[in-house]
Design a protein around this motif. Structure first.
Motif, mmCIF file in Angstrom:
data_model
loop_
_atom_site.group_PDB
_atom_site.id
_atom_site.type_symbol
_atom_site.label_atom_id
_atom_site.label_comp_id
_atom_site.label_asym_id
_atom_site.label_seq_id
_atom_site.Cartn_x
_atom_site.Cartn_y
_atom_site.Cartn_z
ATOM 1 N N UNK A 3 55.305 -23.785 -18.933
ATOM 2 C CA UNK A 3 56.658 -24.339 -19.011
ATOM 3 C C UNK A 3 57.724 -23.346 -18.563
ATOM 4 N N UNK A 4 57.402 -22.040 -18.579
ATOM 5 C CA UNK A 4 58.389 -21.020 -18.227
ATOM 6 C C UNK A 4 58.334 -20.618 -16.756
ATOM 7 N N UNK A 5 57.135 -20.742 -16.131
ATOM 8 C CA UNK A 5 57.022 -20.127 -14.804
ATOM 9 C C UNK A 5 55.821 -20.683 -14.041
ATOM 10 N N UNK A 6 55.951 -20.651 -12.731
ATOM 11 C CA UNK A 6 54.824 -20.922 -11.842
ATOM 12 C C UNK A 6 54.618 -19.690 -10.964
ATOM 13 N N UNK A 7 53.390 -19.243 -10.849
ATOM 14 C CA UNK A 7 53.048 -18.131 -9.967
ATOM 15 C C UNK A 7 51.888 -18.548 -9.070
ATOM 16 N N UNK A 8 51.691 -17.807 -7.996
ATOM 17 C CA UNK A 8 50.606 -18.110 -7.079
ATOM 18 C C UNK A 8 49.884 -16.860 -6.634
ATOM 19 N N UNK A 9 48.616 -17.025 -6.277
ATOM 20 C CA UNK A 9 47.803 -15.946 -5.708
ATOM 21 C C UNK A 9 47.195 -16.434 -4.401
ATOM 22 N N UNK A 10 47.348 -15.676 -3.352
ATOM 23 C CA UNK A 10 46.766 -15.972 -2.049
ATOM 24 C C UNK A 10 45.828 -14.836 -1.686
ATOM 25 N N UNK A 19 58.477 -25.078 -6.684
ATOM 26 C CA UNK A 19 58.966 -25.183 -5.310
ATOM 27 C C UNK A 19 59.225 -23.815 -4.701
ATOM 28 N N UNK A 20 59.551 -22.824 -5.536
ATOM 29 C CA UNK A 20 59.662 -21.454 -5.031
ATOM 30 C C UNK A 20 58.313 -20.969 -4.509
ATOM 31 N N UNK A 21 57.258 -21.249 -5.252
ATOM 32 C CA UNK A 21 55.928 -20.820 -4.819
ATOM 33 C C UNK A 21 55.548 -21.503 -3.513
ATOM 34 N N UNK A 22 55.837 -22.806 -3.384
ATOM 35 C CA UNK A 22 55.536 -23.496 -2.131
ATOM 36 C C UNK A 22 56.268 -22.839 -0.960
#
Length: 943
Positions: free
Chosen positions: A319-326, A374-377
């Motif tokens: 609920x606080x954040x979305x992060x991504x790993x590539x 949407x920031x991660x996208x």
């Protein structure tokens, strides 16, 4: 298309040795059972490097950071890591990239030879931002990331890297101590090993004579040499056997692995392609998720087996954040996921641990820090690019089968759509249209005048797709084969000869698409004077591009085959990416760079979105396959591949009428909308299941066509932003835990919510309508529902629950014709769904639908908004220039009140009164025939 795996399991494998004629092989093999032969594909225990990596124990990291080796420039930190067990040193590089991304690379400090680093996937070398040192002591260093209160803490012993924001740990690397990097080495039973060991011993003796006190660095280098020579070899390091195939490994063990911890996270998504749930499962009690492009015959559902494509990107969300790993590595890769809350009480702080390991290459990981989905996208799109903007017609309906038999069959199917008043844009031809599976050719008996056939379609503003696969028939009378061979463009076997395998043509060669000159040649073959019989309304389908090789290990290419200096094992997952890239470039070049291409591919990698569409492969006419198509395409969208669909009706087997209708209703609301079927299935054109079912299919196909302006607008946005078109609800409602595991419904853009009926015999479905402050309107009945609730919806065979978000404006074209191009100049109807605050906004995007002229600002982009009882159209792109003949012929306002008067004010200041109807029972106001041009400024004022 078809699978390259064998329907009959072991029987089908035996077909290769017993029947040299492929048609006989097909006849025997296609009589087998329809189920995946799992023994054809490795488990982790059968993959030597996976087994080695998984055998490592947490908390026993041998790596320490040598802080005295640290170098910090304005944009880059370098630091050596030392393995205290074998003395091998690695080089850590850390970059802060623009857009809140951190990049970490780990390679050998002094490898015996270069290790593979993935080219061509990143759209550019990512621009950096400054790093600065905050503090340093004997235990580690702290760096500022320059964004809010973000910083990186590098701990020395054992090595660990934490990314912090304020007091919160966002993500940790090597927190479980599972960094593993198998260095290049010399095999012990070789002459080189003996020479190396002897020279090392002699050199040490010489030094002891001439220098009693060697410096510390030289001593450590000697220890490193000796430790490397003393390391024990394990089974599978230098060669590996699976079934009857032996994989020689001249470079020895080269696997890399790293663990990541995500405090506060319970939900992770991505890493397609798998026929599994949207939310990724923990893998503690089974195999890891596998990323290795494979042709898997009628794949099983709900398991982590590898499928046709691989995108090594994972999203973590709370609920606080979305992060991504590539994880930028194109070799065979496995991903383990564990959670400390699985099966435990809710009082414990959740944490998800993820571990990546690949067979070769280096560690190159991009950590995308959001903070919103949407920031991660957008962050990922800044690295690998956005979805190609497709021609409008590609978003319409596609009719396909393995195979339409001949020109007469094509003409008959085409006429059938007209006779039954069902629109379509593309008809497809599978492998049987060629001359003996020789791609870029036609069977002159079945398709004697392809240009005449294509012209007939063009006259109706329709198009065709033909298949061009990347296996090339070995035949000295075949021009394509001769040119590839003469220029040395084939992939090589381990001994340096042209690699050959079996596929649809029989013995086939496999072009080395990793070569830029090979791709340029391939692209040139799509020119109209090279690919004879083609016209501008012919587009391309790349199947079998994993690559699929019927008699290869795991139905694909031997890992020790060669692409120049690199082994296939280094870049396997890139092969399909390169095939689609070369084909898309060919379609662009044939038009002189004017026309947008359409290319469908089965295998893919990170960045494939730049070149076209994908589909979920050889599915089956089963309800479970219909259901799984939703999370499979949602997963693709989360990692940049927005143009996804599944074979409507199922590729294998024959669907019941009910299943077929429900699949059309689902497919019509997914990005890529194509019906397709295996050659052994009964014909299933939409009018073959009785008048009632024909009417149901006709209606939902027409719904797709009426919504094409909205679909096109969404793809225009994803081309610019990287945001998915078909998206999970949590993307728009990231703080609502009720959305985190939903996978039976989805959003198209922000404003349409779809809950397809995917249960046999269903009389109702329960849809979750998100947003406690939202209001949703059934697009068919205009019934109003409040958000933040589970809504039970009775359904009949004509039902597909679709809702428009209150506060939105969606343009449609209601005059559905035989193809999308026939609707180009037709008028629009605007559907205005009012919010609780009696407001709404939307957009209207128009261009020519097929060229790149939109990049020259030849388009119309307008904002539509309703507030204070005024509905207006305002130009969002004043510098753009384009004109349209389309008008606004109707405005439908849902959730409205009855006005006393409606006045239209046009751009030239003229005022006119509008006729309207008001349905008080449904609160629907309809403004009839306003007639203003869709590309101009105007305002409708309600009083």
């Amino acid at each position: 298309m078809r699978t390259g795996t064998q329907p009959g399991g072991r029987l089908s494998i035996e077909c290769f040795g017993m029947a040299p004629i492929l048609t006989l092989w097909l006849a025997v093999c296609l009589s087998g059972a329809l189920a995946v032969e799992r023994a054809n594909f490795k488990t982790c225990d059968q993959s030597a490097f996976c087994k080695r990596q998984r055998a490592l124990n947490p908390g026993e990291s041998p790596y320490r950071a040598l802080l005295e080796t640290m170098e910090l420039t304005n944009s880059r930190l370098t630091l050596q890591l030392k393995n205290d067990k074998n003395k091998v040193r690695l080089l850590l590089e850390l970059y802060r990239l623009q857009g809140n991304i951190t990049r970490v690379k780990i390679n050998e400090l002094k490898p015996l030879k270069p290790r593979y680093e993935v080219p061509d996937v990143l759209i550019r070398e990512p621009p950096t931002e400054p790093l600065s040192l905050l503090s340093q002591d004997e235990n580690g260093v702290v760096l500022s990331l320059g964004a809010e209160s973000q910083r990186v803490i590098v701990s020395a012993l054992p090595f660990r890297l934490d990314i912090m924001e304020g007091r919160d740990v966002l993500l940790s690397l090597n927190s479980r101590g599972l960094l593993a990097f198998e260095h290049l080495r010399i095999r012990k039973d070789t002459f080189s090993y003996l020479i190396t060991g002897t020279l090392a011993s002699v050199w040490n003796n010489v030094k002891s004579v001439f220098s009693r006190q060697a410096d510390r660095e030289t001593e450590e280098a000697n220890l490193e040499d000796e430790a490397m020579l003393d390391e024990k070899d394990e089974e599978g390091m230098w060669d590996e056997t699976f079934k009857s195939f032996t994989d020689t490994k001249p470079n020895g063990p080269t696997a890399v692995g790293l663990d990541f911890s995500l405090p506060g996270v319970e939900h992770v998504y991505g890493i397609p392609e798998h026929a599994d749930s949207l939310r990724l499962k923990t893998t503690d009690n089974g195999d890891p998720y596998r990323l290795y492009n494979l042709d898997v015959f009628q794949y099983e559902l709900d398991n982590p087996m590898a499928l046709y494509g691989s995108v090594p990107v994972m999203l973590a969300h709370n609920a606080q954040r979305t992060t991504g790993m590539f994880w930028l590595n194109a070799a065979e890769t496995w991903v383990d996921i564990s959670s400390n809350t699985a099966g435990k009480g809710s009082s414990e702080t959740p944490q998800t641990d993820v571990r990546w390991f690949s067979e070769s290459g280096i560690i190159d990981v991009f950590i995308m820090l959001g903070p919103t989905p949407k920031d991660v996208f957008s962050q990922y799109a800044s690295l690998t690019g956005t979805q190609a903007f497709p021609p409008l017609a590609a978003l319409a309906y596609h009719q396909c089968r393995w195979n339409y038999n001949d020109q007469e069959d094509v003409q008959s199917v085409d006429a059938g759509f007209d006779e039954h008043d069902i629109p379509y844009d593309f008809i497809w031809l599978d492998i049987e249209h060629t001359d003996g599976k020789r791609y870029f050719t036609w069977d002159t008996n079945k398709f004697p005048t392809p240009k005449e056939m294509l012209q007939g379609l063009m006259d109706k503003k329709r198009k065709m797709v033909t298949i061009v696969d990347p296996h090339i028939k070995v035949d000295s009378s075949y021009k394509i084969h001769n040119e590839i061979k003469s220029q040395g463009f084939y992939t090589k076997n381990k001994d340096g000869g042209d690699y050959e395998g079996w596929c649809w043509p029989g013995s086939a060669g496999y072009p080395d698409f990793t070569r830029e000159d090979m791709r340029a040649w391939w692209a040139s073959m799509f020119a109209y004077d090279q690919y004879e019989g083609t016209m501008e309304n012919l587009y391309t389908w790349n199947d079998m591009n994993e690559p699929s090789i019927f008699n290869g290990p795991e139905i694909t290419m031997h890992k020790d085959s060669k692409h120049g200096e690199w082994e296939h094992r280094d870049l396997h997952n890139l092969y399909g990416f390169y095939v689609q890239k070369a084909t898309a470039e060919g379609l662009i070049q044939r038009s002189g760079g004017v026309e947008r291409p359409f290319v469908l591919a089965r295998a893919f990698f990170a960045g494939s979105q730049r070149y076209g569409a994908v589909w979920t492969g050889d599915n089956a006419a089963e309800w479970s396959h219909l259901k799984i198509s939703i999370p499979m395409c949602l997963s693709m969208g989360l990692v940049g591949i927005a143009f996804c669909g599944a074979d409507v009706g199922g590729f294998f087997k024959s669907p019941s009428s009910e299943l077929l209708v429900r699949w059309y209703q689902t497919g019509a609301y997914q990005p890529f909308f194509r019906a397709h079927a295996h050659m052994d299935t009964t014909r299933r054109e939409p009018w073959l299941f009785g008048p009632e079912n024909t009417a149901l299919i006709r209606e939902v196909v027409r719904q797709r066509y009426s919504l094409l302006p909205y679909w096109y607008q969404q793809f225009y946005h994803t081309y610019h932003t990287g945001h998915p078109v078909m998206r999970p609800l949590w993307v728009e409602y990231p703080q609502d835990p009720a959305t985190y595991t939903l996978e039976d419904e989805f959003l198209i853009g922000r404003d349409l919510l779809v809950h397809p009926v995917t249960e046999e015999g269903a009389t109702g479905v329960t849809a979750y309508l998100p947003g406690k402050e939202e209001v949703w309107f059934d697009i068919h009945t205009f019934q109003k529902h409040n958000g933040g609730q589970n809504l039970y919806i009775p359904v009949t065979m004509s039902s597909i629950p679709v809702f428009q978000r209150g506060g939105s404006i969606i343009p449609r074209k209601l005059r559905v014709r035989r193809s999308s191009s026939c609707m180009e100049h037709d008028p629009y109807t605007l559907y205005v769904a009012l919010s609780h605050q009696r407001a709404a906004e939307g957009e209207l995007y128009i261009d020519d639908g097929h060229t790149f002229n939109f990049e020259k600002r030849e388009f119309i982009h307008r904002r539509l908004s309703f507030a204070n009882n005024n509905l207006s159209s305002v130009n969002l792109a004043p510098a753009a220039h384009f004109s349209t003949l389309s008008t606004i012929e109707r405005i439908v306002m849902v959730g409205a009140t009855r006005p006393t008067k409606a006045t239209l004010k046009t751009a030239d200041g003229q005022m006119s009164q509008l006729e309207f109807d008001f349905d008080a029972s449904m609160s629907v106001l309809t403004l009839r025939k306003p007639g203003m041009n869709a590309g101009t400024d105007w305002t409708v004022m309600l009083q």
